[in-house]
Design a protein around this motif. Sequence first.
Motif, PDB file in Angstrom:
ATOM      1  N   SER A 140      71.762 125.213 -72.607  1.00  0.00           N
ATOM      2  CA  SER A 140      72.365 126.168 -73.547  1.00  0.00           C
ATOM      3  C   SER A 140      72.373 127.582 -72.996  1.00  0.00           C
ATOM      4  O   SER A 140      73.266 128.376 -73.321  1.00  0.00           O
ATOM      5  N   ALA A 141      71.419 127.920 -72.116  1.00  0.00           N
ATOM      6  CA  ALA A 141      71.438 129.245 -71.491  1.00  0.00           C
ATOM      7  C   ALA A 141      72.669 129.434 -70.613  1.00  0.00           C
ATOM      8  O   ALA A 141      73.086 130.566 -70.347  1.00  0.00           O
ATOM      9  N   TYR A 142      73.268 128.329 -70.172  1.00  0.00           N
ATOM     10  CA  TYR A 142      74.503 128.373 -69.388  1.00  0.00           C
ATOM     11  C   TYR A 142      75.744 128.117 -70.252  1.00  0.00           C
ATOM     12  O   TYR A 142      76.823 127.851 -69.726  1.00  0.00           O
ATOM     13  N   GLY A 143      75.572 128.189 -71.567  1.00  0.00           N
ATOM     14  CA  GLY A 143      76.724 128.065 -72.452  1.00  0.00           C
ATOM     15  C   GLY A 143      77.089 126.653 -72.839  1.00  0.00           C
ATOM     16  O   GLY A 143      78.242 126.389 -73.188  1.00  0.00           O
ATOM     17  N   SER A 144      76.130 125.731 -72.797  1.00  0.00           N
ATOM     18  CA  SER A 144      76.423 124.342 -73.142  1.00  0.00           C
ATOM     19  C   SER A 144      77.082 124.226 -74.514  1.00  0.00           C
ATOM     20  O   SER A 144      76.682 124.883 -75.475  1.00  0.00           O
ATOM     21  N   LYS A 145      78.075 123.349 -74.598  1.00  0.00           N
ATOM     22  CA  LYS A 145      78.739 123.029 -75.849  1.00  0.00           C
ATOM     23  C   LYS A 145      78.238 121.715 -76.431  1.00  0.00           C
ATOM     24  O   LYS A 145      78.722 121.275 -77.474  1.00  0.00           O
ATOM     25  N   VAL A 146      77.256 121.082 -75.749  1.00  0.00           N
ATOM     26  CA  VAL A 146      76.862 119.734 -76.154  1.00  0.00           C
ATOM     27  C   VAL A 146      75.381 119.591 -76.488  1.00  0.00           C
ATOM     28  O   VAL A 146      74.971 118.559 -77.034  1.00  0.00           O
TER      29      VAL A 146
ATOM     30  N   TRP B 216      84.619 105.979 -76.990  1.00  0.00           N
ATOM     31  CA  TRP B 216      83.333 105.394 -77.365  1.00  0.00           C
ATOM     32  C   TRP B 216      82.376 105.406 -76.171  1.00  0.00           C
ATOM     33  O   TRP B 216      81.192 105.752 -76.311  1.00  0.00           O
ATOM     34  N   LYS B 217      82.874 105.031 -74.997  1.00  0.00           N
ATOM     35  CA  LYS B 217      82.042 105.042 -73.790  1.00  0.00           C
ATOM     36  C   LYS B 217      81.507 106.444 -73.508  1.00  0.00           C
ATOM     37  O   LYS B 217      80.327 106.610 -73.148  1.00  0.00           O
ATOM     38  N   TYR B 218      82.361 107.444 -73.646  1.00  0.00           N
ATOM     39  CA  TYR B 218      81.938 108.821 -73.399  1.00  0.00           C
ATOM     40  C   TYR B 218      80.797 109.212 -74.327  1.00  0.00           C
ATOM     41  O   TYR B 218      79.781 109.766 -73.890  1.00  0.00           O
ATOM     42  N   GLN B 219      80.939 108.919 -75.606  1.00  0.00           N
ATOM     43  CA  GLN B 219      79.898 109.272 -76.574  1.00  0.00           C
ATOM     44  C   GLN B 219      78.603 108.523 -76.268  1.00  0.00           C
ATOM     45  O   GLN B 219      77.506 109.103 -76.315  1.00  0.00           O
ATOM     46  N   ARG B 220      78.734 107.246 -75.930  1.00  0.00           N
ATOM     47  CA  ARG B 220      77.539 106.441 -75.660  1.00  0.00           C
ATOM     48  C   ARG B 220      76.798 106.961 -74.439  1.00  0.00           C
ATOM     49  O   ARG B 220      75.560 107.051 -74.422  1.00  0.00           O
TER      50      ARG B 220
ATOM     51  N   GLU C 170      84.739 116.387 -76.499  1.00  0.00           N
ATOM     52  CA  GLU C 170      85.214 115.881 -75.209  1.00  0.00           C
ATOM     53  C   GLU C 170      85.599 117.047 -74.304  1.00  0.00           C
ATOM     54  O   GLU C 170      86.145 118.052 -74.764  1.00  0.00           O
ATOM     55  N   PRO C 171      85.327 116.935 -73.016  1.00  0.00           N
ATOM     56  CA  PRO C 171      85.749 117.991 -72.097  1.00  0.00           C
ATOM     57  C   PRO C 171      87.267 118.038 -71.980  1.00  0.00           C
ATOM     58  O   PRO C 171      87.950 117.024 -72.200  1.00  0.00           O
ATOM     59  N   ASP C 172      87.787 119.195 -71.620  1.00  0.00           N
ATOM     60  CA  ASP C 172      89.240 119.370 -71.536  1.00  0.00           C
ATOM     61  C   ASP C 172      89.889 118.419 -70.542  1.00  0.00           C
ATOM     62  O   ASP C 172      91.070 118.087 -70.674  1.00  0.00           O
ATOM     63  N   THR C 173      89.122 117.998 -69.527  1.00  0.00           N
ATOM     64  CA  THR C 173      89.719 117.186 -68.453  1.00  0.00           C
ATOM     65  C   THR C 173      89.283 115.724 -68.488  1.00  0.00           C
ATOM     66  O   THR C 173      89.365 115.021 -67.478  1.00  0.00           O
ATOM     67  N   LEU C 174      88.822 115.245 -69.648  1.00  0.00           N
ATOM     68  CA  LEU C 174      88.413 113.844 -69.744  1.00  0.00           C
ATOM     69  C   LEU C 174      89.560 112.905 -69.384  1.00  0.00           C
ATOM     70  O   LEU C 174      89.356 111.844 -68.791  1.00  0.00           O
ATOM     71  N   TRP C 175      90.797 113.318 -69.708  1.00  0.00           N
ATOM     72  CA  TRP C 175      91.961 112.465 -69.486  1.00  0.00           C
ATOM     73  C   TRP C 175      92.748 112.882 -68.235  1.00  0.00           C
ATOM     74  O   TRP C 175      93.935 112.628 -68.112  1.00  0.00           O
TER      75      TRP C 175
ATOM     76  N   TYR D  35      78.873 115.524 -63.480  1.00  0.00           N
ATOM     77  CA  TYR D  35      80.086 115.503 -64.301  1.00  0.00           C
ATOM     78  C   TYR D  35      79.781 114.931 -65.678  1.00  0.00           C
ATOM     79  O   TYR D  35      79.271 113.811 -65.798  1.00  0.00           O
ATOM     80  N   LEU D  36      80.086 115.708 -66.699  1.00  0.00           N
ATOM     81  CA  LEU D  36      79.907 115.282 -68.092  1.00  0.00           C
ATOM     82  C   LEU D  36      81.260 114.886 -68.668  1.00  0.00           C
ATOM     83  O   LEU D  36      81.732 115.437 -69.658  1.00  0.00           O
ATOM     84  N   GLY D  37      81.889 113.926 -68.006  1.00  0.00           N
ATOM     85  CA  GLY D  37      83.248 113.545 -68.391  1.00  0.00           C
ATOM     86  C   GLY D  37      84.294 114.469 -67.809  1.00  0.00           C
ATOM     87  O   GLY D  37      85.493 114.233 -67.980  1.00  0.00           O
ATOM     88  N   ASP D  38      83.870 115.526 -67.128  1.00  0.00           N
ATOM     89  CA  ASP D  38      84.810 116.453 -66.481  1.00  0.00           C
ATOM     90  C   ASP D  38      85.598 115.692 -65.409  1.00  0.00           C
ATOM     91  O   ASP D  38      85.035 114.894 -64.662  1.00  0.00           O
TER      92      ASP D  38
END
Length: 551
Positions: A62-68, A302-306, A232-237, A349-352
């Motif tokens: 969160s100190a680096y601005g985490s959204k998750v 669903w996979k991303y969330q899991r 979801e990250p902007d670049t998941l897709w 990578y967090l789905g990025d």
Amino acid sequence: MHLKLPINMLTYPKILGVASRSEFIRFLSSLVIFCCANIGIAEDRPNILFIFSDDHARHAISAYGSKVNQTPHLDRLAKEGARFIHSFVTNSICTPSRATLLTGQYSHLNGVPVFNRFDGARDHVAKRLQSAGYHTGMIGKWHLGSDPTGFDRWIVLPGQGSYKDPQFLVPGHKLTVEGHCTEVTTALGIEFLETRPKDKPFFLMLHHKAPHRGWEPDAKNKEAFRNRSFPEPDTLWDDYATRPAALPENAQTIAKDLTRSDLKLTPPDSLSGKELNAWLGEKPMELTVDGKQLTGKELVRWKYQRYMQDYLACVQGVDDSIGQVLEYLDKNDLAKNTIVMYTADNGWYLGDLGMYDKRFMYEPGLRTPLIVRGPGVAAGSTPEGMVANIDFAPTFLELAGVAIPESVQGRSIVPLLQGKTPNDWRSSIYYRYYHDPGHHNTRAHYGVRTANHKLIYYWRKDAYELFDLEKDPNEQNNLLFDPAVASQPDVAKLFSDLKQEIQRLQKEYRDDGTYADPKSWPQGSADGPFGDKSPLGKKSVRDAIGASVGI
């Protein structure tokens, strides 16, 4: 207590049988250290506590601005110390990063380009600190294949290690400590501090396995994250449209490459042995979840969330650990003279870009967290100088007042910690990744990253990618993909300039292509075998630390 010497001793050093003033000063320094040790007073040199996690994305802090997620203890460390804005890794996988940490050298010089065994006979930072009078310790994930050297006490995981009831290697033996690996590693670290010699400064490397894949969190955090959902990250897709050289064939995607084991699916009771392992290793492309059949984008979501639930629960365990260690330092009056440094072995990578894992030189894999607190460090500062993991070894040495050998390729970040960026500080970072195809079909590449631009070269494919990070921070638009864009004068000049910068950095760091050919990779594995260790069975934390004394 004060040591008083007659003033004329400084004028007449030969009275003591020394030949010169400089020899005399060295004699006095040795005498002071000797006296302090014998009357039970520790020196003023700072203790150094280096906390290392495995695969911790900086954007999961969160100190680096985490959204998750929220990481209150890392945030506290950042508030009380320095949070580096531009910290990078030079080869984004586990074992090479650890060899660079010790040696301050790129992979082509330290002999660890992939998951091969580190030669413990090499010179490295722990040996130099030990020789300088530090009490040195290595606890947790080592993953360098060889026994640790340069440490007074060491207790390390074999290879990747296990999350549950982890086995550890100690000098000559192996033993098991029951519990979750993050909690056990923390307890071992605190026991090391509790039982250290009080007349010496300490250098402790406390290395967590978490949040490495399997992503098996402790029970408390597993339950806390079980039903959470994350943006979801902007670049998941990401469709990799302008980057056809390597990304389309990678095997670390959320959509296609998470296994049943990764997703914690329950196997049929009838399976065991090889059949069970085969089932767990399959990558499902359709699933029934809560009675609903999932396919396509619905399944990917669903996979991303899991994945994120378990990954972030592991991160939370590391943050909890940091809180416990900071509390110990506070209660034992150690905080004021202890440098605490936190970082990770590589980015993640967090789905990025649709991915998990590391390896690629794109921003999530290249960037690492780096937070430092301690005497002389400006609280709440955010140094902007570009630093890399080659810089850690010389930093430890300068903090300890130990000379930095010429073999070290990095620079001490002590000036940056003091709020002073030298005029000749680097303006670019050189990166090289070798492990092709590796575990995830990642193409070998090298490149350069400046303040605003990045050039990546996949040398086996003779393919370049060029990015304007200011306009395109998510690296979606390779400026060389469209010939019309690539031929524009400003783009062509930028391309030429960055190629020249790569050549300059390769010369500076003496990278002549060693290990570019997989046939030249060094032998021996970071994952063992460790057949020379005799079993000691299950041990308590106290007994495990007791068995960690180096031979």
